[in-house]
Motif scaffolding. Structure first.
Motif, short mmCIF file in Angstrom:
data_model
loop_
_atom_site.label_atom_id
_atom_site.label_comp_id
_atom_site.label_asym_id
_atom_site.label_seq_id
_atom_site.Cartn_x
_atom_site.Cartn_y
_atom_site.Cartn_z
N LEU A 144 -15.94 -21.11 -30.63
CA LEU A 144 -16.43 -19.86 -30.96
C LEU A 144 -16.89 -18.92 -29.99
CD1 LEU A 144 -18.08 -17.90 -32.83
CD2 LEU A 144 -20.94 -19.54 -31.95
N GLY A 145 -16.27 -18.12 -29.59
CA GLY A 145 -16.28 -17.62 -28.28
C GLY A 145 -16.78 -16.02 -28.29
N GLU A 181 -16.67 -12.09 -32.83
CA GLU A 181 -16.29 -10.64 -33.66
C GLU A 181 -14.54 -10.47 -33.07
OE1 GLU A 181 -18.63 -8.77 -30.26
OE2 GLU A 181 -20.75 -8.55 -31.11
N GLU A 188 -12.37 -10.76 -31.03
CA GLU A 188 -12.11 -10.21 -29.76
C GLU A 188 -11.45 -11.28 -28.64
OE1 GLU A 188 -15.64 -7.72 -28.55
OE2 GLU A 188 -15.31 -7.36 -30.66
N CYS A 189 -12.07 -13.22 -29.29
CA CYS A 189 -11.23 -14.00 -28.12
C CYS A 189 -10.26 -14.62 -28.61
CB CYS A 189 -12.47 -14.80 -27.37
SG CYS A 189 -13.25 -15.76 -28.41
N LEU A 201 -7.58 -15.21 -25.19
CA LEU A 201 -7.77 -14.81 -24.25
C LEU A 201 -8.22 -16.47 -23.49
CD1 LEU A 201 -11.40 -12.00 -24.55
CD2 LEU A 201 -8.39 -11.82 -24.12
#
Ligand code: FES
Ligand code: FES
Lengths: 766, 162
Positions: free
Chosen positions: B41-42, B45, B47-48, B136
């Motif tokens: 879990l980064g 949302e 986005e990663c 990312l």
């Protein structure tokens, strides 16, 4: 006869020892750990930038099923933490920034804890707030901490030479003010901690800290547990970059929750919380005045910086230590003054971040080297070479450069990028919206630790079992940078063992010997030297014992491939495991176990900030080529040519990764990252709005390592973890000037800001 | 208490039946309920990319997917890539080519890379760069990740399976 040739591991491409488990998902980060009976903690943060707390009503939260504890400042000792000891973990009477912690909950699940936070009622009385250093310095400005009625917790002053004389002797004098913005670490693993007490009151903290031993000392008074009753275990880190160098409020809060509930408690941030409530890079307003003679000789430098300290003091406030080194010592400058005023505001506060103020200082210095070169009609490379430090110099600040590859770095980066020709051609004039530019910038940074604690040492315990498995207990933490692998290489090399025979243990204060911590690019140098020396002691012992058994002079023997061999012929004489077993089971009945505490030959600086603070220094130069679209403001970095004085390459794969990662972090600092803070609030706490560099934007990176073989370095190496991130942003600024003829003094170079600056320049603002 | 629903799916080759709250996301189900913590879990949302898994062979940000939508599907997480014969070509390439530093982004990148390789074993470097745009990484600067995936392309051309 078996002959084992001499081979070396130094300089080879060694895959990281911890990598396999990280590719299979087996590695368990703090985010993945759960202890039996563990509760989930959450923190209520204020939504006010500056206010008095009138009343906190936690009764509804306490009544929620599944909630085990709700605490406020009233339930804690109220001892402040952080570098400035001005930050109580839970704020009882007053909040000063929007991240301020005012209550905390421990519950069966994260969802229940979050629900409980929503039930806490807080009544405030707003206070006037201040959001800029200039406002905060005005007489009558709101005061943040009564201890500092002027809002100035620290100032820093350094000088050498005679500034007036330097200015007098200069043919050209320039002055600029640079504005360096907020960015934040964005570790991919969010902040977290687990605290648990056993029945005897012994506390174990599963922490992400980069400084496990100082952590015990620093957290003890805040939580009211003596340091000898605290054990710190460090699970693998999802990124550090300096963000875990101080203690932050969530850690003692977790301990408080564990104490009241008598259960293990874990606190994990959400990504939004990570953006709002973890430290930033220090924002700075940097005014620099420099003078040069017509022949390009640098005469003086006068730097004044204003640091926005935010509401509390963490390590960001102390970045002047490093900034002044670049001002005084990157280039030879006979007259120099440096002054910093650190100012409280109601903004977020800064911690340490890879480079530690040096990105900001280098931005100012290397912008000026370009401007001075232009003013005296030299090319930027020539002016730098004329003033660059050389090996053997001791700078007026007392930094002794035994080795110094700066000139070679400059020349190598320039040659490999064809800098001089491209720079001149670009400047000769371009038409059309897309302009090409090339810029160059260099750096100096500590490369052999930084002696700021009276000791800058690291301990090692090395033991060999009777099958020639070496276990290295080191105080130095692995934070992803690869220190574990480098330490194993040094030990394997000395003991003639394969890497698979080396275990490195580095994550438990109850087992490992003392170390200062992972900062200041010190681990390869300090922990490496420590491990190397411990291994040499074991090697001496093994060779002496082998000599006795074989009736040979130990000097004629060597350790290779798990064997004692004849040093000249390579003939294998004795298996190392067998040798060790013979020491256990016969003769004196002994084990092979050694210890070392390596203390580097550096000193603490005196009150005037003078002294050789590091055992060695890293240098580097980056030349950056880019294109800028003058109609959209979009900057495309096309190629980075990096040349770094690394002392000696130990693990080529690892050091390439450090350089590439650092350069890309520098590109992010310059072009994409911007933590937008308005009236104390973070406006973009998510990756959609806070842009990290992504894979398609990464340019070609051409890296050259210059091996200056530092006499104090382990196998000649220097520390380089921070260096590659330092000169990138200003090399980009210089390339933008080369492309457009416009000087960029404010970061970041996002399209809007680039366009705005181009327009401003077109309207006549220099 | 939220409403729950019984679902069944194949997880790393194993038939799995489970009752999940209807508002739970697939990542939480995988990490907290099924205790497979390799998927990270980064951001939560989308986005990663740290939470990337394969759903019916397609790379998905599991934090954006409802757990109940896993019903009837085939899920592969990072724990499901290695075979008794060992780590996959790509997992080995990540190690050999230095694509791992802190490693927090690694499971997501390995899953995304696996997806890309299975889609198109002849991937070019430009395809790789574009293909991992949503993942990312703060440590590596991506260069070594790109090299690792490119090396896996090469290995696969020589006959190894993705
Ligand atoms: S956790 Fe799913 S995309 Fe970040
Ligand atoms: S290796 Fe650390 S985020 Fe990618």
């Amino acid at each position: 006869m078996t002959v084992i040739p001499k081979e070396t591991l130094i300089g080879r491409r060694i895959p990281k020892l911890d990598a396999p488990a990280k590719t299979t998902g087996e590695t368990r980060y703090i985010n993945d750990l759960a202890l039996p009976g563990m509760l989930h903690g959450k923190i209520l943060r204020t939504d006010r930038v500056h206010a008095r707390i009138v009343r906190i009503d936690t009764s509804a939260a306490r009544a929620l099923p599944g909630v085990h504890a709700v605490i406020t400042a009233a339930d804690t000792p109220g001892v402040p933490l952080g570098h400035g000891r001005d930050n109580p973990p839970l704020k009882g009477d007053r909040v000063r920034t929007i991240r301020d912690e005012i209550a905390a909950v421990a519950a069966d699940t994260e969802a229940i804890a979050a629900e409980a936070l929503r039930l806490i009622r807080v009544e405030y009385e707003d206070l006037p707030a201040v959001f800029s250093v200039h406002e905060a310095l005005r007489p009558g400005a709101p005061v943040l901490h009564d201890r500092h009625p002027d809002n100035i917790p620290f100032t820093f002053d350094y000088s050498h030479g005679d500034l007036a004389a330097g200015e007098q002797a200069s043919d050209v004098v320039i002055e600029d003010t640079f504005k360096l913005h907020y960015v934040t670490h964005c570790c991919m693993g969010v902040s977290g901690v687990i605290a648990t007490f056993d029945t005897t009151g012994q506390l174990t903290i599963y922490s992400q800290t980069q400084i496990p031993f100082l952590y015990k000392r620093d957290i003890a008074p805040v939580i009211g547990v003596p340091p000898d009753r605290i054990r710190v275990i460090q699970p693998p880190l999802g990124g550090g970059f300096g963000s875990k160098l101080d203690i932050y409020p969530f850690e003692p809060i977790c301990v408080f929750l564990a104490r009241v509930t008598q259960r293990p408690v874990r606190i994990l941030f959400t990504r939004e919380e990570e953006f709002i409530a973890s430290p930033t890079r220090q924002p700075v307003e940097f005014t620099l005045r420099s003078g040069v003679k017509k022949d390009g000789t640098l005469m003086f430098r006068d730097a004044r910086t204003l640091h926005d300290n935010g509401g509390y003091t963490s390590w960001g406030a102390t970045t002047p230590f490093v900034m002044m080194q670049t001002i005084s010592s990157l280039y030879r400058v006979p007259h120099c003054r440096y002054h910093t005023t650190v100012v409280y505001t109601n903004n977020p506060y800064a911690g340490s971040f890879r480079g530690y103020g040096n990105l900001q200082a280098t931005f100012a210095v290397e912008s000026h080297m370009d401007r001075l070169a232009e003013a005296v009609g030299m090319d930027p490379l020539a002016l730098r070479l004329k003033n660059a430090q050389a090996p053997g110099e001791t700078t007026p600040q007392g930094m002794h450069f035994i080795t110094c590859g700066l000139r070679d770095c400059l020349q190598t980066a320039a040659e490999r990028s064809d800098f001089v020709k491209k720079h001149a051609t670009n400047r000769a004039g371009q038409t059309g919206p897309i302009r090409r530019g090339i810029g160059i910038a260099s750096l100096v940074h500590v490369g052999g630790g930084a002696n700021i604690y009276r000791t800058d040492g690291c301990g090692t315990i090395l033991k060999l079992d009777d099958f020639a498995q070496a276990t290295v207990l080191t105080g130095a933490s692995e934070i992803g940078q690869g220190s574990e692998t480098v330490i194993a290489q040094f030990v394997a090399e000395e003991l003639g063992l394969p890497l698979t025979s080396i275990q490195v243990v580095n994550n438990d204060t109850e087992i490992t010997p003392w170390d200062v911590g992972v900062h200041a690019s010190r681990t390869t140098f300090i922990a490496g030297n420590s491990a190397l020396r411990a291994a040499r002691k074991a090697r001496t012992k093994l060779l002496a014992a082998a000599g006795q058994q074989l009736g040979a002079d130990p000097a004629t023997l060597d350790l290779r491939g798990g064997h004692v061999v004849d040093a000249t012929s390579g003939e294998a004489r004795l298996e190392i495991g067998k040798l060790i077993r013979s020491l256990h089971f016969a003769g004196k009945h002994e084990v092979v176990m050694t210890t070392e505490y390596y203390e580097p030959p550096s000193v603490m600086q005196d009150r005037e900030f003078k002294g050789n603070v590091s055992a060695t220094y890293a240098f580097g130069t980056q030349a950056i080529e880019l294109e800028v679209d003058t109609e959209t403001g979009v900057v495309r970095i096309q190629k980075v040519t990096a040349a770094h004085d690394v002392g000696r390459v130990i693990n080529r794969l690892g050091i390439e990764g450090q350089i590439e990662g650092g350069v890309v972090m520098g590109i992010g600092y310059a072009t994409t990252e911007d933590l937008m803070v308005s009236e104390g609030r973070v406006l973009n706490p998510c990756f959609r709005d806070y842009k990290l560099v992504t894979a398609p934007e990464v340019p070609e990176i051409d890296t050259t390592f210059l091996e200056t073989l530092d006499p104090h370095g382990p196998a000649g190496a220097k520390g380089v973890g921070e260096a590659p991130a330092i000169p990138t942003a200003v090399a980009i600024a210089n390339a933008l000037y080369n492309a457009t003829g416009v000087r960029f003094r404010e970061l970041p170079f996002t399209p809007e800001k680039v366009l705005r600056r181009l327009r401003e320049a077109a309207e006549g603002k220099p | 208490m939220s409403i729950t629903k019984a679902i069944s799916f194949t997880l790393n080759g194993q038939a799995t039946r489970i009752e999940v709250p209807v508002d739970m996301d697939a990542l939480t189900m995988i990490r907290d309920v099924l205790k497979l913590t390799g998927t990270k879990l980064g951001c939560g949302e989308g986005e990663c990319g740290a939470c990337t898994i394969l759903v019916d062979g397609t790379a998905v940000n599991s934090c954006l997917m409802f757990a109940v939508d896993c019903d009837g599907r085939e899920l592969t997480t990072i724990e499901g890539l290695a075979t008794p014969a060992g780590r996959s070509v790509l997992q080995r390439a990540f190690v050999e080519h230095g694509a791992v530093q802190c490693g927090f982004c690694t499971p997501g990148l390995v899953m995304q890379g696996t997806y890309l390789l299975r889609q198109n074993p002849g991937l070019t470097v430009a395809d790789i760069r574009r293909g991992i745009e949503g993942n990312l990484c703060r440590c590596t600067g991506y260069q070594k990740v790109i090299e690792a995936i490119a090396a896996a392309v090469h290995e696969i051309e020589k006959g190894d399976r993705a």
